[in-house]
Write a protein that holds these residues in place. Structure first.
Motif, PDB file in Angstrom:
ATOM      1  N   ASP A 107       0.535  -0.913   0.126  1.00  2.21           N
ATOM      2  CA  ASP A 107      -0.147  -0.134   0.451  1.00  2.21           C
ATOM      3  C   ASP A 107       0.746   1.121  -0.043  1.00  2.21           C
ATOM      4  OD1 ASP A 107       1.085  -0.180   2.257  1.00  2.21           O
ATOM      5  OD2 ASP A 107      -0.736   0.150   3.022  1.00  2.21           O
ATOM      6  N   LYS A 108       2.158   0.835   0.135  1.00  2.00           N
ATOM      7  CA  LYS A 108       2.742   2.045   0.122  1.00  2.00           C
ATOM      8  C   LYS A 108       4.117   2.346  -1.185  1.00  2.00           C
ATOM      9  CE  LYS A 108       2.710   3.992   3.788  1.00  2.00           C
ATOM     10  NZ  LYS A 108       1.338   3.040   4.263  1.00  2.00           N
ATOM     11  N   PRO A 109       4.144   3.405  -2.015  1.00  4.76           N
ATOM     12  CA  PRO A 109       4.555   3.503  -3.500  1.00  4.76           C
ATOM     13  C   PRO A 109       6.181   2.759  -3.414  1.00  4.76           C
ATOM     14  CG  PRO A 109       3.896   5.703  -2.956  1.00  4.76           C
ATOM     15  CD  PRO A 109       4.121   4.766  -1.830  1.00  4.76           C
ATOM     16  N   MET A 110       6.408   1.836  -4.277  1.00  9.85           N
ATOM     17  CA  MET A 110       7.388   0.794  -4.569  1.00  9.85           C
ATOM     18  C   MET A 110       7.845   1.188  -5.714  1.00  9.85           C
ATOM     19  SD  MET A 110       7.493  -3.014  -3.660  1.00  9.85           S
ATOM     20  CE  MET A 110       6.353  -3.273  -5.058  1.00  9.85           C
ATOM     21  N   ALA A 111       9.030   0.921  -5.467  1.00 11.48           N
ATOM     22  CA  ALA A 111      10.195   1.310  -7.653  1.00 11.48           C
ATOM     23  C   ALA A 111      10.171  -0.036  -8.032  1.00 11.48           C
ATOM     24  CB  ALA A 111      11.380   1.071  -7.048  1.00 11.48           C
ATOM     25  N   THR A 112       9.835  -0.293  -9.311  1.00 11.44           N
ATOM     26  CA  THR A 112       9.952  -1.867  -9.907  1.00 11.44           C
ATOM     27  C   THR A 112      10.526  -3.023  -9.968  1.00 11.44           C
ATOM     28  OG1 THR A 112      10.395  -0.363 -11.619  1.00 11.44           O
ATOM     29  CG2 THR A 112       8.553  -0.756 -11.979  1.00 11.44           C
ATOM     30  N   TYR A 113      12.076  -2.730  -9.834  1.00 11.19           N
ATOM     31  CA  TYR A 113      12.323  -3.803  -9.207  1.00 11.19           C
ATOM     32  C   TYR A 113      12.347  -4.489  -8.214  1.00 11.19           C
ATOM     33  CZ  TYR A 113      16.312  -0.761  -5.672  1.00 11.19           C
ATOM     34  OH  TYR A 113      16.305  -0.716  -5.332  1.00 11.19           O
ATOM     35  N   LEU A 114      11.784  -3.632  -7.046  1.00 13.19           N
ATOM     36  CA  LEU A 114      11.806  -4.623  -5.432  1.00 13.19           C
ATOM     37  C   LEU A 114      10.631  -4.769  -5.788  1.00 13.19           C
ATOM     38  CD1 LEU A 114      12.353  -1.292  -3.739  1.00 13.19           C
ATOM     39  CD2 LEU A 114      14.148  -2.421  -3.889  1.00 13.19           C
ATOM     40  N   ALA A 115       9.983  -5.384  -6.326  1.00 11.98           N
ATOM     41  CA  ALA A 115       8.909  -6.312  -6.737  1.00 11.98           C
ATOM     42  C   ALA A 115       8.974  -7.859  -6.991  1.00 11.98           C
ATOM     43  CB  ALA A 115       7.426  -5.921  -7.713  1.00 11.98           C
ATOM     44  N   PHE A 131      16.190   3.282   3.216  1.00 10.14           N
ATOM     45  CA  PHE A 131      16.959   4.601   2.502  1.00 10.14           C
ATOM     46  C   PHE A 131      17.282   3.219   0.751  1.00 10.14           C
ATOM     47  CE2 PHE A 131      19.030   5.206   6.244  1.00 10.14           C
ATOM     48  CZ  PHE A 131      18.575   6.995   6.489  1.00 10.14           C
ATOM     49  N   GLY A 132      16.684   3.734  -0.318  1.00 19.96           N
ATOM     50  CA  GLY A 132      16.551   3.182  -1.279  1.00 19.96           C
ATOM     51  C   GLY A 132      15.290   2.659  -1.457  1.00 19.96           C
ATOM     52  N   ASP A 133      14.366   2.448  -0.771  1.00 16.79           N
ATOM     53  CA  ASP A 133      13.003   2.036  -0.451  1.00 16.79           C
ATOM     54  C   ASP A 133      12.400   3.093  -0.492  1.00 16.79           C
ATOM     55  OD1 ASP A 133      14.127  -0.569  -1.225  1.00 16.79           O
ATOM     56  OD2 ASP A 133      12.957  -1.835   0.103  1.00 16.79           O
ATOM     57  N   SER A 134      11.951   3.615   0.683  1.00 16.74           N
ATOM     58  CA  SER A 134      11.190   4.354   0.997  1.00 16.74           C
ATOM     59  C   SER A 134      11.828   6.314   0.188  1.00 16.74           C
ATOM     60  CB  SER A 134      10.952   4.518   2.579  1.00 16.74           C
ATOM     61  OG  SER A 134      10.631   6.019   2.925  1.00 16.74           O
ATOM     62  N   VAL A 135      12.976   6.246  -0.008  1.00 17.26           N
ATOM     63  CA  VAL A 135      13.062   7.193   0.034  1.00 17.26           C
ATOM     64  C   VAL A 135      14.164   6.274  -1.307  1.00 17.26           C
ATOM     65  CG1 VAL A 135      14.962   8.825  -0.558  1.00 17.26           C
ATOM     66  CG2 VAL A 135      14.477   8.147   1.468  1.00 17.26           C
ATOM     67  N   ALA A 136      13.496   6.507  -2.713  1.00 20.10           N
ATOM     68  CA  ALA A 136      14.351   6.090  -3.568  1.00 20.10           C
ATOM     69  C   ALA A 136      14.924   6.739  -4.184  1.00 20.10           C
ATOM     70  CB  ALA A 136      13.304   4.600  -4.887  1.00 20.10           C
ATOM     71  N   LEU A 137      15.753   6.564  -5.158  1.00 22.55           N
ATOM     72  CA  LEU A 137      16.506   7.237  -6.551  1.00 22.55           C
ATOM     73  C   LEU A 137      15.851   7.723  -7.273  1.00 22.55           C
ATOM     74  CD1 LEU A 137      19.649   4.581  -6.941  1.00 22.55           C
ATOM     75  CD2 LEU A 137      20.078   6.234  -5.572  1.00 22.55           C
ATOM     76  N   GLU A 138      16.413   9.298  -8.030  1.00 17.20           N
ATOM     77  CA  GLU A 138      15.720   9.648  -9.195  1.00 17.20           C
ATOM     78  C   GLU A 138      16.628   9.434 -10.077  1.00 17.20           C
ATOM     79  OE1 GLU A 138      15.839  13.628  -8.422  1.00 17.20           O
ATOM     80  OE2 GLU A 138      14.113  14.013  -7.753  1.00 17.20           O
ATOM     81  N   GLN A 139      18.138   8.890 -10.081  1.00 20.19           N
ATOM     82  CA  GLN A 139      19.025   8.757 -11.496  1.00 20.19           C
ATOM     83  C   GLN A 139      19.631   7.481 -10.627  1.00 20.19           C
ATOM     84  OE1 GLN A 139      20.140   9.459 -14.413  1.00 20.19           O
ATOM     85  NE2 GLN A 139      17.806  10.658 -14.559  1.00 20.19           N
TER      86      GLN A 139
END
Length: 502
Positions: free
Chosen positions: A216-224, A329-337
């Motif tokens: 239920d919280k935003p997730m980067a696609t590679y983290l699925a 650091f990486g999941d909740s706060v994800a990279l822009e680049q």
């Protein structure tokens, strides 16, 4: 990462949002979406012209045959008037619908699915994309990419960074476009299917079991992630009442005891990390241990995955600390680049050093200085690879981790403990469930500390060569030390496993 060498109601709620009437489209904002987000390292990863808000995946998997059938529904919003747009995907596509109407589709490039809707999609308005597909993911190879879908004798494992989504669901595959997920997986009865977030339901009928996982919280696609097989699953609650799911390959053998002695401490470790970094950002936690010789651990959101190699000779708390620090650091706060990878790995490495400091087995300063002293200035690679811009081939090289960690130690020494830990908590809080970059972190550090820090970050993140001064001040205590901090050997063993000698 540790490398080795909302439901339907929520979806309806978003669709029912009132949007401002879109401005008339101009020539500049009408046309096809870009085939990439323009990442400096991976320019064709992700796509332009839209933002995905939610993925709903309905999957069926047959072990042995490695047959995956799926229907993916994406809820997105157009950022321009779209005449066509791309998704990143590799499996065979049967049908595509956009807003319920059949859409044309074609392949281009190594992983691009180009979709042309029956009508152009207006700027600022939401739209849905439904893709039905099937294939054998384990048979697909992409030149220059390590195959991240692993066919197992009893199931499969989807795990990789920076690529994995292409092999099992269509996506806008870049951390800059995060979304919530609803993942339903049907497998033969007796098999388990582990994914991200909270297990919302599990039901068995006619020899098949269906698992539904909600993130239920935003997730980067590679983290699925998706882990299917003969798995021992343990469920508990943390001291704060959050569900804890841990999973272990049944073929771990003697490594099982060491794996459990480490991963079963996840809730304890997250409780400590919350005291350092701020409130835990998710609604569940856990970890899976696989016996696939993948050679790394990965911070898949709320459910890190660990290769059993980490538990070959005993418990390994450091890797559990590392992957769960990534939840901030990486999941909740994800990279822009992707070039800002040190914001993930340097921070998670420093979390290991802070754990050592808490345990009395060596302070972060001692560890940082010992590593600094132990790697000669003429090392052929370490000091030349700068963590602030390491190049794609060195994305997960030791310098990103260790010199990234030294950068944080140098910052701590410069601003003092009070401001340093305030910076870490503020970064995690302000950027929670979003994205960040190095320039923003430097600006935040300067604002909180009241100091000008450009020179410090330039030296440690961007200048090739060994910095003239160590990351921490040398004290009488450290001068008197005749050997490494007690926890150093475990850190060195991990990094030698991951990268070879630094």
């Amino acid at each position: 990462m540790f490398p080795r060498s909302i439901r339907r109601a929520a979806m309806a709620a978003v669709l029912s949002l009132t949007f401002a009437v879109p401005l008339p489209a101009t020539a500049a904002d009408r046309g096809p979406g870009a085939p990439g987000v323009g990442d400096a390292y991976f320019p064709d990863y992700g796509n332009g012209g839209y933002d995905v808000r939610h993925y709903r995946l309905k999957l069926g998997y047959q072990p042995g045959a490695d047959r995956l059938e799926g229907q993916a529904t994406l809820l997105a919003t157009a950022s321009q008037t779209l005449t066509r747009f791309n998704l990143d995907f590799l499996l065979d596509v049967r049908t595509v619908k956009v807003n319920g109407a059949t859409a044309a589709f074609a392949r281009t490039g190594a992983h691009e699915l180009v979709i042309t809707p029956a009508r152009a999609l207006p700027r600022f308005l939401p739209f849905t994309v439904e893709v039905t597909y099937a294939g054998t993911p384990g048979s697909i190879e992409v030149p220059g990419v390590v195959r991240p879908w692993i066919k197992r004798a009893d199931g499969a494992l989807a795990l990789g960074e920076p690529e994995i989504a292409w092999w099992w669901y269509p996506s806008n595959d870049h951390p800059a476009d995060k979304a919530t997920f609803d993942i339903t997986v049907t497998v033969p009865e007796g098999k388990q299917a582990i994914s991200n977030g909270v297990l919302a339901s599990q039901r068995t009928s006619r020899g098949r079991t269906t698992f539904r996982w909600l993130m239920d919280k935003p997730m980067a696609t590679y983290l699925a992630t998706l882990y299917i097989g003969d798995i021992e699953v343990r469920r508990a609650r943390s001291s704060t009442g959050l569900p804890v799911t841990t999973a272990y390959d049944r073929t771990l053998g003697p490594r099982l005891e060491f794996a459990k002695a480490s991963v079963e401490r996840t809730a304890e470790i997250i409780e400590w990390e919350s005291s350092v970094f701020g409130r835990y950002p998710f609604s569940s936690m856990g970890g899976s241990v696989v016996n696939e010789n993948v050679g790394f651990a990965l911070e898949t959101q709320t459910q890190p995955v660990y290769d059993s190699i980490f538990f070959e000779s005993g418990p390994d708390i450091g890797v559990v600390v590392h992957e769960n620090a990534h939840q901030w650091f990486g999941d909740s706060v994800a990279l822009e680049q992707w070039r800002d990878i040190w914001l993930n790995e340097g921070f998670a490495t420093y979390a290991e050093w802070l754990w050592s400091e808490k345990e009395g087995t060596g302070t972060a300063a001692e560890l940082a200085n010992f590593i600094y002293d132990g790697i000669p200035a003429d090392h052929p690679r370490f000091w030349i690879t700068v963590p602030g811009d390491p190049a794609p081939a060195s994305l997960f090289y030791a310098s990103v981790y260790w010199r990234g960690g030294m950068t944080l130690q140098a910052l701590r020494g410069e601003v003092g403990d009070k401001d340093f830990f305030a910076i870490l908590k503020a970064w995690a809080r302000i950027k929670q469930h979003g994205n960040g970059n190095t320039a923003e972190f430097i600006s935040l550090s300067e604002r909180i500390s009241g100091r000008q820090l450009d020179s410090l970050f330039q030296t440690w993140l961007y200048e090739p060569g060994k910095p003239a001064d160590p990351p921490a001040a040398v004290t009488a205590q450290t001068q008197a030390r005749t050997g490494p901090p007690a926890s150093y050997e475990s850190h060195k063993r991990l990094h030698d496993l991951l990268h070879g000698p630094a």
